[in-house]
Design an enzyme around this catalytic site. Structure first.
Site, mmCIF file in Angstrom:
data_model
loop_
_atom_site.group_PDB
_atom_site.id
_atom_site.type_symbol
_atom_site.label_atom_id
_atom_site.label_comp_id
_atom_site.label_asym_id
_atom_site.label_seq_id
_atom_site.Cartn_x
_atom_site.Cartn_y
_atom_site.Cartn_z
ATOM 1 N N ASP A 146 4.899 -0.662 10.153
ATOM 2 C CA ASP A 146 5.198 -1.802 11.022
ATOM 3 C C ASP A 146 5.204 -1.388 12.487
ATOM 4 O O ASP A 146 4.729 -2.124 13.366
ATOM 5 C CB ASP A 146 6.553 -2.411 10.649
ATOM 6 N N GLU A 198 -3.381 -5.153 8.441
ATOM 7 C CA GLU A 198 -3.656 -4.297 9.596
ATOM 8 C C GLU A 198 -4.866 -4.794 10.381
ATOM 9 O O GLU A 198 -5.454 -4.039 11.165
ATOM 10 C CB GLU A 198 -3.882 -2.849 9.146
ATOM 11 N N ASN A 247 1.214 3.795 5.406
ATOM 12 C CA ASN A 247 2.287 3.110 4.679
ATOM 13 C C ASN A 247 2.777 3.949 3.500
ATOM 14 O O ASN A 247 3.983 4.108 3.286
ATOM 15 C CB ASN A 247 1.787 1.760 4.170
ATOM 16 N N ASP A 290 -9.636 -3.321 12.764
ATOM 17 C CA ASP A 290 -8.914 -2.906 11.568
ATOM 18 C C ASP A 290 -8.412 -1.474 11.776
ATOM 19 O O ASP A 290 -9.169 -0.585 12.167
ATOM 20 C CB ASP A 290 -9.828 -2.964 10.338
#
Length: 530
Positions: free
Chosen positions: A425, A451, A416, A408
């Site tokens: 991204d 993620e 973000n 993770d």
């Protein structure tokens, strides 16, 4: 050519709107069903072939390990007996005969045991019924073993005196002064009662046509359901050719009898033999036909119901046209009062549009089903969750031990929210590339969602998976990204079957380890339960 006088012009027969719509719906159904059947056939065929190959390879590998372990035990037993006899000194021959009888009967490894001196003369033999004491063995294989003065394993051969297939292994005898005394030879007759025959002699073809056979490193059949084929040369078989090179694997190949088979094969390290587990490809075809029949059976009733509904709908749709045509036909022939014509055509167009929409939805439904077969994550190019779940289920069904690493990206929401989704991204794509170059061929890497990424490492213990995960974590930490922050990750590891025996249990345990890594400060790797 002019038409004869009096001949009437016969108008072509017209098709009704109801018949045309029913024909159209039938054609759409047939096309959709054809696409569905072709897609389902190809997908099911690939799945069945892969599953059968994997299962056959797993069985062959397990059997080869059994043979390897058995041969090592036989060798250890022979070494122990040779050392004991070499250190006995001057004892009566009957004592050695008794020791050989005890060694042979206690393990069932060998059908007979022979003690020969350095010149090839038989000193003792068990069982005594062999009556070989005092004879000189002329066998070329025994002479070679005596000449080598070392551990020896013969290739299987047919005994000239009995016509039976056997092989032998031998161990040299040296006294305390390292003087060569001879060889202790253990004979194994492949079709006689012994531990090897007890395990592999009862070889039968099961109801699906699957069976196994064992070949020597020279490419000759040692065990096979058809005993008349024993000692046949099968080197022309592609699978056997791979085994003769010491390779293991799985493939679809045609055997020497011209039958297409799905084969899993594994080489035995200790003796160069090979184990092959095969299933006829025709069995897969039969299973596919059953699968297609089920699909047709499930779709036939809905099709009949649909066709009936279309008939009713088409009849109601055509009725206003029939009424209007009758009205037009009556105009000029009789005095009628022109009725108020309602805009039936609007309603008819709406009904027709609805029918088209229904047909389109049916096609779209089938297209969506085919689209769902795609197993790739669009953003990263890795496997997606569905592909991962399928792979885990297959490995668990085949009982392949493996480790699960759940990764993770730390504080990804911050990335973000601060730098935008495009930057997020790009971070995910960078992580995906690092994972791809950090794993071995045969390992599986997938984006599980958001993620979170998952690695599947076959035949890898948890502690070895920890090393791989740490290497990935450090690489990711040191990798530059187009952001003024470092990207780190937290990882959790679980192992099958040590930490769980189902897919849900394994992922749950790996998630627990991941949460522990997060709780303890992030940017670290944790093995479940440690």
């Amino acid at each position: 050519m002019p038409r004869p006088e009096g001949a009437e012009h016969r108008p072509r027969k017209k098709l009704s709107l109801t018949l045309l719509l029913m024909a159209l719906v039938t054609m759409v159904f047939l096309l959709t069903t054809t696409i569905l059947l072709i897609g389902s056939y190809q997908s099911k065929k690939k799945s069945l072939i892969e599953t059968t190959l994997n299962l056959n390879y797993t069985n062959a590998d397990r059997m080869s390990k059994t043979i390897d372990s058995l041969f090592r035990s036989m060798r250890s037993s022979l070494i122990f007996s040779a050392d004991q006899i070499a250190n006995l000194g001057a004892v009566p021959p009957k004592s050695i005969d008794a020791y050989l009888d005890l060694s042979r009967n206690s393990s069932n490894y060998f059908n007979s045991i022979i003690l020969v001196d350095a010149d090839g003369n038989v000193l003792n033999n068990s069982p005594a019924a062999l009556g070989m004491e005092g004879r000189q063995i002329a066998s070329p294989q025994v002479k070679e073993a005596l000449k080598l003065k070392n551990s020896y394993l013969s290739a299987p051969f047919i005994a000239p005196s009995t016509g039976r297939m056997l092989f032998f292994m031998s161990e040299p005898l040296y006294n305390k002064d390292r003087h060569y005394l001879g060889q202790l030879i253990g004979n194994v007759y492949l079709q006689d009662y012994n531990i090897l025959n007890m395990i592999f002699g009862n070889n039968e073809i099961d109801e699906s046509g699957s069976y196994y056979y064992i070949v020597s490193k020279e490419g000759r059949l040692l065990y096979h359901p058809d005993i008349s084929r024993l000692n046949d040369d099968v080197t022309g078989n592609k699978v056997v050719a791979q085994l003769m090179q010491g390779q293991s694997g799985r493939m679809q190949a045609v055997n020497t009898q011209g039958v297409s088979m799905l084969a899993g094969y594994s080489s035995v390290p200790s003796n160069g033999w090979g184990v092959v587990v095969v299933s006829p490809a025709d069995v897969i075809q039969q299973q596919l036909l059953v699968h297609l029949r089920k699909i047709l059976a499930y779709t036939l009733i809905p099709f009949v119901v649909l066709l009936f509904c279309v008939f009713v709908l088409a009849h109601r749709l055509a009725k206003p046209f029939v009424v209007l045509a009758d009205l037009v036909n009556r105009i000029g022939k009789e005095n009628i009062e022109m009725p108020e014509l309602k805009p039936h055509w609007n309603r008819e167009v709406d009904l027709l549009t609805t029918a088209v929409v229904l047909a389109w939805r049916d096609i779209q439904k089938q297209t969506d089903q085919l689209t769902q077969e795609a197993m790739t994550d669009l953003l990263t190019g890795l496997m997606n969750r569905r592909a991962l779940d399928i792979s885990m289920s297959q490995w668990i069904a085949a009982r392949v031990p493996f480790s699960v690493v759940v990764l993770d990206v730390d504080k990804f929401k911050f990335v973000n929210d601060t730098y935008g989704h495009l930057a997020g991204d790009e971070v995910l794509r960078r992580v995906a590339r690092i994972l791809e170059v950090s794993i071995r061929p045969g390992d599986i890497c997938a984006r599980y969602g958001g993620e979170e990424f998952v690695l599947l490492l076959p035949r890898t213990k948890a502690e070895n998976a920890y090393i791989v995960a740490e290497r990935i974590r450090k690489t990711l930490e040191q990798t530059e990204v187009p952001l003024p922050v470092k990207v780190t990750s937290s990882q959790g590891i679980a192992h099958y079957p040590a930490h769980g025996r189902t897919r849900e249990e394994l992922l749950g345990r790996a998630d627990e380890a991941l949460y522990s890594a997060k709780h303890n400060g992030r940017n670290r790797t944790v093995i479940y339960g440690e």
